[in-house]
Every structure is written in structure tokens, then in C-alpha cells.
Design a protein around this motif. Sequence first.
Motif, PDB file in Angstrom:
ATOM      1  N   ARG A 124     101.372  13.318 152.306  1.00 52.36           N
ATOM      2  CA  ARG A 124     100.354  14.272 151.948  1.00 52.36           C
ATOM      3  C   ARG A 124     100.276  14.645 150.598  1.00 52.36           C
ATOM      4  NH1 ARG A 124     102.277  16.820 156.859  1.00 52.36           N
ATOM      5  NH2 ARG A 124     103.434  18.408 155.821  1.00 52.36           N
ATOM      6  N   ALA A 125     101.549  14.918 149.732  1.00 52.20           N
ATOM      7  CA  ALA A 125     101.518  15.169 148.410  1.00 52.20           C
ATOM      8  C   ALA A 125     100.952  13.898 147.597  1.00 52.20           C
ATOM      9  CB  ALA A 125     103.274  15.368 148.451  1.00 52.20           C
ATOM     10  N   THR A 126     101.306  12.841 148.007  1.00 52.79           N
ATOM     11  CA  THR A 126     100.670  11.574 147.552  1.00 52.79           C
ATOM     12  C   THR A 126      99.222  11.693 147.497  1.00 52.79           C
ATOM     13  OG1 THR A 126     102.451  10.109 147.821  1.00 52.79           O
ATOM     14  CG2 THR A 126     100.599   9.011 147.350  1.00 52.79           C
ATOM     15  N   GLU A 127      98.817  12.014 148.668  1.00 49.83           N
ATOM     16  CA  GLU A 127      97.058  12.290 148.829  1.00 49.83           C
ATOM     17  C   GLU A 127      96.554  13.224 148.062  1.00 49.83           C
ATOM     18  OE1 GLU A 127      93.382  11.534 149.993  1.00 49.83           O
ATOM     19  OE2 GLU A 127      94.934  10.254 150.343  1.00 49.83           O
ATOM     20  N   VAL A 128      97.266  14.652 147.778  1.00 50.42           N
ATOM     21  CA  VAL A 128      96.849  15.638 146.864  1.00 50.42           C
ATOM     22  C   VAL A 128      96.844  15.142 145.566  1.00 50.42           C
ATOM     23  CG1 VAL A 128      97.711  17.869 146.106  1.00 50.42           C
ATOM     24  CG2 VAL A 128      97.657  17.372 148.367  1.00 50.42           C
ATOM     25  N   ARG A 129      97.873  14.578 144.995  1.00 50.89           N
ATOM     26  CA  ARG A 129      97.752  14.244 143.619  1.00 50.89           C
ATOM     27  C   ARG A 129      96.750  13.016 143.357  1.00 50.89           C
ATOM     28  NH1 ARG A 129     103.799  14.622 144.711  1.00 50.89           N
ATOM     29  NH2 ARG A 129     103.839  12.427 145.066  1.00 50.89           N
ATOM     30  N   SER A 130      96.652  12.098 144.473  1.00 47.61           N
ATOM     31  CA  SER A 130      95.592  11.308 144.110  1.00 47.61           C
ATOM     32  C   SER A 130      93.881  11.911 144.075  1.00 47.61           C
ATOM     33  CB  SER A 130      95.527  10.307 145.404  1.00 47.61           C
ATOM     34  OG  SER A 130      96.615   9.321 145.345  1.00 47.61           O
ATOM     35  N   GLN A 131      93.965  12.806 144.946  1.00 48.04           N
ATOM     36  CA  GLN A 131      92.751  13.542 144.887  1.00 48.04           C
ATOM     37  C   GLN A 131      92.422  14.352 143.576  1.00 48.04           C
ATOM     38  OE1 GLN A 131      92.300  16.029 148.214  1.00 48.04           O
ATOM     39  NE2 GLN A 131      92.258  14.260 149.729  1.00 48.04           N
ATOM     40  N   VAL A 132      93.457  14.918 143.010  1.00 47.44           N
ATOM     41  CA  VAL A 132      93.417  15.789 141.691  1.00 47.44           C
ATOM     42  C   VAL A 132      93.162  14.566 140.708  1.00 47.44           C
ATOM     43  CG1 VAL A 132      95.023  16.770 139.961  1.00 47.44           C
ATOM     44  CG2 VAL A 132      95.177  17.587 142.462  1.00 47.44           C
ATOM     45  N   ALA A 133      93.725  13.456 140.424  1.00 48.82           N
ATOM     46  CA  ALA A 133      93.682  12.366 139.451  1.00 48.82           C
ATOM     47  C   ALA A 133      91.987  11.869 139.771  1.00 48.82           C
ATOM     48  CB  ALA A 133      94.557  11.320 139.708  1.00 48.82           C
ATOM     49  N   GLU A 134      91.506  11.725 140.995  1.00 54.25           N
ATOM     50  CA  GLU A 134      90.258  11.002 141.175  1.00 54.25           C
ATOM     51  C   GLU A 134      89.045  12.085 140.714  1.00 54.25           C
ATOM     52  OE1 GLU A 134      89.924  10.258 145.172  1.00 54.25           O
ATOM     53  OE2 GLU A 134      91.457   8.390 145.125  1.00 54.25           O
ATOM     54  N   ARG A 135      89.235  13.302 140.807  1.00 51.29           N
ATOM     55  CA  ARG A 135      88.580  14.399 140.644  1.00 51.29           C
ATOM     56  C   ARG A 135      88.753  14.958 139.210  1.00 51.29           C
ATOM     57  NH1 ARG A 135      88.993  17.260 146.542  1.00 51.29           N
ATOM     58  NH2 ARG A 135      87.937  15.869 147.580  1.00 51.29           N
ATOM     59  N   ASP A 136      89.502  14.380 138.539  1.00 49.97           N
ATOM     60  CA  ASP A 136      89.741  14.937 137.149  1.00 49.97           C
ATOM     61  C   ASP A 136      90.089  16.226 137.054  1.00 49.97           C
ATOM     62  OD1 ASP A 136      90.484  14.356 134.398  1.00 49.97           O
ATOM     63  OD2 ASP A 136      88.432  14.266 133.867  1.00 49.97           O
ATOM     64  N   LEU A 137      90.676  16.879 138.061  1.00 50.04           N
ATOM     65  CA  LEU A 137      91.045  18.316 138.028  1.00 50.04           C
ATOM     66  C   LEU A 137      91.966  19.003 137.019  1.00 50.04           C
ATOM     67  CD1 LEU A 137      90.592  18.877 141.905  1.00 50.04           C
ATOM     68  CD2 LEU A 137      88.917  19.254 140.254  1.00 50.04           C
TER      69      LEU A 137
END
Length: 138
Positions: A124-137
Amino acid sequence: MSQSTPTPETDDSVVEGYVLGVRIVESDAGDESRYRFEAPNHTEIAFDDLEDARLYADVYFDVNGFVEENTGSRGVPPEVVQAGKDTLAAYLVTCPWADVNWVASFYGTTPEDIERYCTWVRDRATEVRSQVAERDLE
């Protein structure tokens, strides 16, 4: 896991850099390496074992951050408890007085179950970090 004041004159190097300014820094003070978890507005916390520091970072991302300050006097951060038993188990594994076997005994289950819980948290943590990176948050 231990909370401490800043240490004098150490050689520090970033071991893991994550999104949102979160990182794990290795501190060499003499013959011993310690791994410090750093995040914005988070108290200093260090680990003897790199894998514990990484798992702690995964718990941090799994619950979208939490306040660790004064946890020793107030217990486990509420965000961790509210996240569910797998997240709580992973957090407990990172404590200096616990390990997978202790946590398994606490839960009345097997070490394999606790390892599986830790894997879920890591995923789940990997997924959160991936989403943050993808969305450039950042």
C-alpha cells in the motif's frame, strides 16, 4: 526505534529518498550505524536496523503520515491504530522491544501472518508513493 536529540559530528548519508520530503538517513557515529527517519514536521526517530526504518516509512505512507512526538508517553499514534491490525502489526514490528515473533504472540497468530501483514503495508505504501509521483503532488 528510539527518540533522541541530535547527535554531534556524524557522517550522514541518505539511504532512501521518498516523495514528500521523506527520507532515511544513515548516521555513522563510531563503529555503529543508525538509520534516522526524517519527514516534515516529524520528530527525530532512529533505528538500529535499516529494514525497520524502511518498514516504519511504509507505515508512515500507509496512514498518510502521523505524529510520533510523545508517543512513548501516550502509546501508539491514533492514525496507526485506526488504520487496522495489519498496519498496527507493522508499526509494532519496528519497535525496539518487539519483533515478528513477539507481535505474532501478541496477536495470537503466526510469524508468517505478521510477515504477510507487513507485506500488505509495504504494498500500500508503494502504491501511495507511486500515485504521489505520478500526480506530481510534491
